[in-house]
Design a protein around this motif. Structure first.
Motif, PDB file in Angstrom:
ATOM      1  N   ARG A  92      29.785   7.463 -12.200  1.00  0.00           N
ATOM      2  CA  ARG A  92      28.749   7.342 -11.174  1.00  0.00           C
ATOM      3  C   ARG A  92      28.980   8.385 -10.092  1.00  0.00           C
ATOM      4  N   SER A  93      27.912   8.800  -9.459  1.00  0.00           N
ATOM      5  CA  SER A  93      28.007   9.706  -8.310  1.00  0.00           C
ATOM      6  C   SER A  93      27.417   9.066  -7.060  1.00  0.00           C
ATOM      7  N   PHE A  94      26.942   7.834  -7.201  1.00  0.00           N
ATOM      8  CA  PHE A  94      26.483   7.058  -6.054  1.00  0.00           C
ATOM      9  C   PHE A  94      27.237   5.740  -6.061  1.00  0.00           C
ATOM     10  N   SER A  95      27.930   5.469  -4.955  1.00  0.00           N
ATOM     11  CA  SER A  95      28.746   4.258  -4.869  1.00  0.00           C
ATOM     12  C   SER A  95      27.981   3.136  -4.183  1.00  0.00           C
ATOM     13  N   PRO A  96      27.800   1.992  -4.849  1.00  0.00           N
ATOM     14  CA  PRO A  96      27.179   0.841  -4.183  1.00  0.00           C
ATOM     15  C   PRO A  96      28.104   0.200  -3.155  1.00  0.00           C
ATOM     16  N   ILE A  97      29.379   0.557  -3.203  1.00  0.00           N
ATOM     17  CA  ILE A  97      30.321   0.024  -2.218  1.00  0.00           C
ATOM     18  C   ILE A  97      30.113   0.699  -0.860  1.00  0.00           C
ATOM     19  N   SER A  98      30.083   2.033  -0.869  1.00  0.00           N
ATOM     20  CA  SER A  98      29.875   2.776   0.381  1.00  0.00           C
ATOM     21  C   SER A  98      28.405   3.066   0.644  1.00  0.00           C
ATOM     22  N   ASN A  99      27.548   2.811  -0.370  1.00  0.00           N
ATOM     23  CA  ASN A  99      26.106   3.048  -0.264  1.00  0.00           C
ATOM     24  C   ASN A  99      25.804   4.513   0.046  1.00  0.00           C
ATOM     25  N   GLN A 100      26.515   5.416  -0.637  1.00  0.00           N
ATOM     26  CA  GLN A 100      26.278   6.841  -0.451  1.00  0.00           C
ATOM     27  C   GLN A 100      26.743   7.613  -1.682  1.00  0.00           C
ATOM     28  N   SER A 192      31.808  -3.808  -0.098  1.00  0.00           N
ATOM     29  CA  SER A 192      30.565  -3.336   0.500  1.00  0.00           C
ATOM     30  C   SER A 192      30.390  -3.940   1.887  1.00  0.00           C
ATOM     31  N   LYS A 193      29.531  -3.327   2.686  1.00  0.00           N
ATOM     32  CA  LYS A 193      29.360  -3.746   4.069  1.00  0.00           C
ATOM     33  C   LYS A 193      28.959  -5.201   4.187  1.00  0.00           C
TER      34      LYS A 193
END
Length: 239
Positions: A92-100, A192-193
């Motif tokens: 993946r190149s988009f992290s749902p943890i950092s949302n970026q 995640s936030k």
């Protein structure tokens, strides 16, 4: 060794190993469908991507590691455990943890076998992520900043490369994680936030993921720099 932090990428320099094909990458942002090739019956999603469709891109990072201190990583990271890699689910190149967008990562599931430090419990399965992964061209392109994209365009006569479908992006001198193997890993819980997503980040690059074999007092870990097998106790502080 370079000075900075092993878990913080600093002064990164993009190295495109095969420039005309330097740009796969793509796992869609939150809520979108992944463009990663879907695994079949394998527990390794990467095994289903034809090798001739993958190009490599490397990146140098400045980070600190103290090779003269065998317990540097053990002391540096909050969780140290023996883990079994159950699966490689995707890159993946988009992290749902950092949302970026992030430098490509490998994500999957791992089982915790033994815990040498931290509050993680044995005999559970958790999600993991690790810097370095294989993603589609578009996902990789989206993970680059404007200066990196412009550099590629300049070296490719103003055109976005299109001859590679996937990019394997990794940190220079790092190793590949492999499904079905046991490692001693340096871990850090990432949340995640909103607290709805959790995973353990595997840190330290080639210093923080060392294949392990045998058990108990006979256990040894692979030194990725020398390729020598060393005692587990030379790497982690045992009870």
């Amino acid at each position: 060794m370079n000075k900075s932090r092993a878990h913080v990428m600093a002064a990164a320099v993009l190295l495109l190993i095969s420039l005309p094909s330097c740009a796969p990458g793509s796992v869609k942002p939150l809520g979108s469908e992944s463009s990663q090739a879907a695994p079949t019956s394998s527990n390794d999603a990467y095994a289903n991507i034809p090798a001739n469709q993958i190009q490599q891109a490397g990146m140098d990072v400045d980070f600190m590691w103290e090779p003269e201190d065998p317990f540097y990583g053990f002391n540096e990271y909050p969780v140290v455990a023996r883990v079994y890699i159950e699966s490689i689910d995707s890159g993946r190149s988009f992290s749902p943890i950092s949302n970026q967008y992030v430098f490509p990562q490998t994500v999957g599931r791992m089982s915790i076998k033994e815990v040498y430090k931290g509050d993680l419990k044995p005999d559970v399965q958790v999600n993991y992520s690790r810097v370095g992964g294989t993603v589609t061209y578009d996902d990789y392109w989206n993970s680059l900043n404007q200066a990196q994209q412009e550099k590629i365009l300049q070296l490719n006569r103003g055109q976005k490369p299109t001859d590679a479908k996937y990019i394997q992006a990794k940190i220079t001198d790092d190793i590949d994680i492999e499904a079905g193997k046991e490692y001693v890993a340096f871990l850090q819980l990432e949340t995640s936030k909103d607290g709805s997503l959790k995973e353990y980040s595997i840190n330290g690059y080639q210093y923080g993921l060392r294949e392990v074999r045998s058990t108990g007092a006979e256990a040894t870990v692979l030194n990725n720099a020398t390729q020598a097998w060393e005692s587990l106790g030379s790497f982690v502080k045992l009870p």
